[in-house]
Design an enzyme around this catalytic site. Structure first.
Site: not given
Ligand SMILES: NC(=O)c1ccc[n+]([C@@H]2O[C@H](COP(=O)([O-])OP(=O)(O)OC[C@H]3O[C@@H](n4cnc5c(N)ncnc54)[C@H](O)[C@@H]3O)[C@@H](O)[C@H]2O)c1
Ligand SMILES: O=C(O)C[C@H](O)C(=O)O
Ligand SMILES: [Mg+2]
Length: 605
Positions: A134, A187, A205, A276-277, A299-300, A447, A492
């Protein structure tokens, strides 16, 4: 002896129905196989390697195809763990990426050969192995997928398969599928568009679904929807395994995904599909399009929102304040994509509910920052999805930087879902020292590890030793100068999606409602004791992932019953579900978790 005590789950039975039923009771029931001889040895679902007992070797035509000595499951388990530990010793001092990929390879080889043993070592060593199958290593695997590729796993539906999907879906060998995780690779974590290489994410996943939720691995299906890629490097790579064309857009894209959804639910009407993603526009677009029609969730957007809400409520408890104080927390969210917007919307809804105010009024304490800085109403071409959260520029200027916003607002919480590594730099973290909270919270949720907004060590060093910290990918706890331990929470969605999927499946819910998602978040939020929360521990240890998943699954199931959308599962009908107490529901969920032990194999033509 590395073998773990399995008493807790030894009574768990496999799920009912389907022609390839494998029960995992203490005395395991038989498992029907329709093949013999080397075909069994090459089928990871049934293969036991040197573990086949003599009677089975006779029954299944395996005599002579294996070395004569029979090795027990326990011995096979210990041998694998020993080879894993020896790999760790032999790669000491080598670069992290090299070591991580070597670990992934050894686990992946076992996955390809013997699923029972693979899932057993995964479940028993989840803390050590989750970071490999993961996040973060799965990200590295996706980046290098075309080079690492040895054999297929899951199914691939490409833009070239238009019109063929209804028949293609029948190429999948399993008669029953319970959980599907689908991506279009647009993504992948914070790594951007990885095209077909994103298949690693549904695989990872679903490994968590087996490990945490006890979904039978014979009934999971990772799906890659290859609609092209806009990643030029991949398009130019001669070894790239996906379609060499730009991504489909608009109706052309939707036609492909519509066709897949129709095909999947025609063959398996009871399946649950997790998106997802997907890049933000399609994450929201497909969620709106399908959530009332199919049993699916994103999920996201939705899983992450629940985990974050549980973390936000936990930070209120960590401050020693009543939960009702959540309405006064000032929260800065950095990242306004699928995850950041999902989190913000859910948290605002929670405030509105608690305070008895409108959604618009409840946005007052939330500040949303994207790549162009603070989002205000002054911004030209405001994305409709962010409009509700846009601030009045009279309060803070349009496009204000993170540090400017933190200094002005003095937030209780700084939460990152931007995908940009290190964006919570020293200046930003130091500004959090002026927070209005006695225990400021920093969530660096992006991540994989290199994309986290800050490291745990930097957060405790610069923002102060009294903070609460969470990150999407794992970090070690931090030894603080004051002698205490700075606890790292893994914020997460893995704490919720397995329970959301499992509760949905075992209730036979027709769709995934907001009520089910909220129940999942509330269950996680109330899981930790006050004592733990006050130490900054907001989520359970990943070692307890099966237990928390059973609880979350039960909460989701009960919410589905309240929403009157359940059709039941197997022999358990809607009336049975509605008569179950909370404890009985948890017991029902736990009994239906698959657990990896060798079942006697019986051949049937
Ligand atoms: N921890 C978790 O469970 C979890 C879950 C989902 C997503 N994530 C992580 O969150 C991140 C984003 O995912 P997402 O699906 O929202 O992506 P996304 O591409 O939809 O969104 C990214 C956002 O970040 C903004 N951004 C980019 N550069 C920036 C900067 N320099 N300053 C401020 N904002 C900025 C963009 O404008 C956009 O709004 C990924 O790294 C993903 O791995 C983590
Ligand atoms: O995959 C993960 O670890 C969490 C989340 O779904 C992500 O997109 O970052
Ligand atoms: Mg994800």
């Amino acid at each position: 002896m590395m073998w773990r005590n399995i008493a807790r789950f030894s009574k768990a039975s496999g799920r009912t129905g389907g022609s390839r039923r494998c029960l995992s009771t203490a005395i395991p029931g038989p498992c029907i196989v329709h093949k013999r001889g080397s075909d069994i040895l090459h089928d990871p679902w049934f293969n036991k390697d040197t573990g086949f007992p003599l009677t089975e070797r006779d029954r299944l035509g395996l005599r002579g195809l294996l070395p004569p000595r029979i090795i027990s499951f326990e011995q096979q388990y210990d041998r694998f763990i020993e080879s894993f530990r020896s790999l760790e010793r032999n790669t000491l001092g080598q670069p992290d990426n090299v070591v991580s990929l070597a670990k992934w390879r050894i686990l992946n080889r076992l996955h390809d050969r013997n699923e029972t043993l693979y899932y057993r070592v995964l479940i028993d060593n989840i803390k050590d192995f989750a970071p490999i199958i993961y996040t973060p290593t799965v990200g590295l695997v996706c980046q290098n997928y075309s080079g690492l590729y040895r054999r297929p796993r899951g199914m691939y539906f490409s833009a070239k398969d238009k019109g063929e999907m209804m028949s293609m879906i029948y190429n999948w060998p399993a008669h029953q599928v319970d959980m599907i995780v689908i991506t279009d690779g647009s993504r992948i974590l914070g790594l951007g568009d990885l095209g077909v290489q994103g298949i690693g994410i549904p695989i990872g996943k679903l490994d968590m679904y087996v490990a945490a939720a006890g979904i039978n691995p014979q009934r999971v299906l990772p799906i890659m929807l290859d609609v092209g890629t806009n990643n030029q490097k991949l398009l130019q790579n001669p070894l790239y395994l996906g379609l060499r064309q730009p991504r489909l857009e608009g109706d052309e894209y939707l036609e492909i995904i519509d066709e897949f959804m129709e095909a999947a639910f025609t063959r398996w009407p009871k399946a649950v599909v997790q998106f997802e993603d997907f890049q933000a526009k399609w994450a929201f677009g497909t969620l709106d399009r399908y959530r009332k029609k199919f049993c699916m969730f994103n999920d996201d957007v939705q899983g992450t929102a629940g985990v974050a809400l549980a973390g936000l409520l936990g930070t209120v408890r960590a401050q020693g304040r009543p939960l009702s104080d959540f309405v006064n927390q000032k929260i800065v969210v950095v990242g306004a994509g699928s995850a950041g917007l999902g989190v913000t919307k859910t948290a605002v809804q929670a405030v509105a509910r608690m305070a008895g105010i409108s959604f618009a009024e409840a946005t007052k304490n939330f500040y949303l920052i994207d790549k162009d800085g603070l989002v205000t109403t002054e911004r030209s071409k405001l994305d409709p999805a962010v409009v509700p959260f846009a601030k009045n520029p009279a309060e803070i200027r349009e496009g204000a930087s993170i540090v400017e916003v933190v200094k002005t607002v003095r937030p209780h919480v700084l939460l990152g879902l931007s995908g940009v590594g290190g964006i919570f730099n020293e200046e930003v973290l130091k500004a959090m020292r002026e927070s209005d909270s006695c225990k400021p919270a920093i969530f660096a949720m992006s991540n994989p590890t290199l994309n986290a907004e800050c490291t745990a060590a930097d957060a405790f060093k610069h923002a102060g030793e009294n903070i609460v910290f969470g990150s999407g990918s794992p970090f070690e706890n931090v030894q603080l100068e004051n002698g205490n331990v700075g606890h790292v929470n893994q914020a997460n969605n893995m704490y919720l999606f397995p329970g959301i999927g499992l509760g949905t499946l075992l209730s036979g819910a027709r769709i995934v409602t907001d009520g089910m998602l909220l129940a999942a978040a509330e269950c996680l939020a109330s899981y930790m004791t006050d004592e733990e929360v006050q130490k900054g521990i907001l989520y359970p240890s990943i070692n307890n992932i099966r237990h928390i998943t059973a609880e979350v699954g039960a909460a989701v199931l009960r919410a589905a019953v309240s929403d009157d959308i359940v059709e039941g599962h197997g022999d358990v009908g809607p009336r049975d579900l509605s008569h179950m107490s909370k404890e009985e529901t948890v017991d029902y969920i736990t009994r239906n978790m698959w657990f990896p032990i060798y079942s006697p194999l019986v051949h049937e033509k």
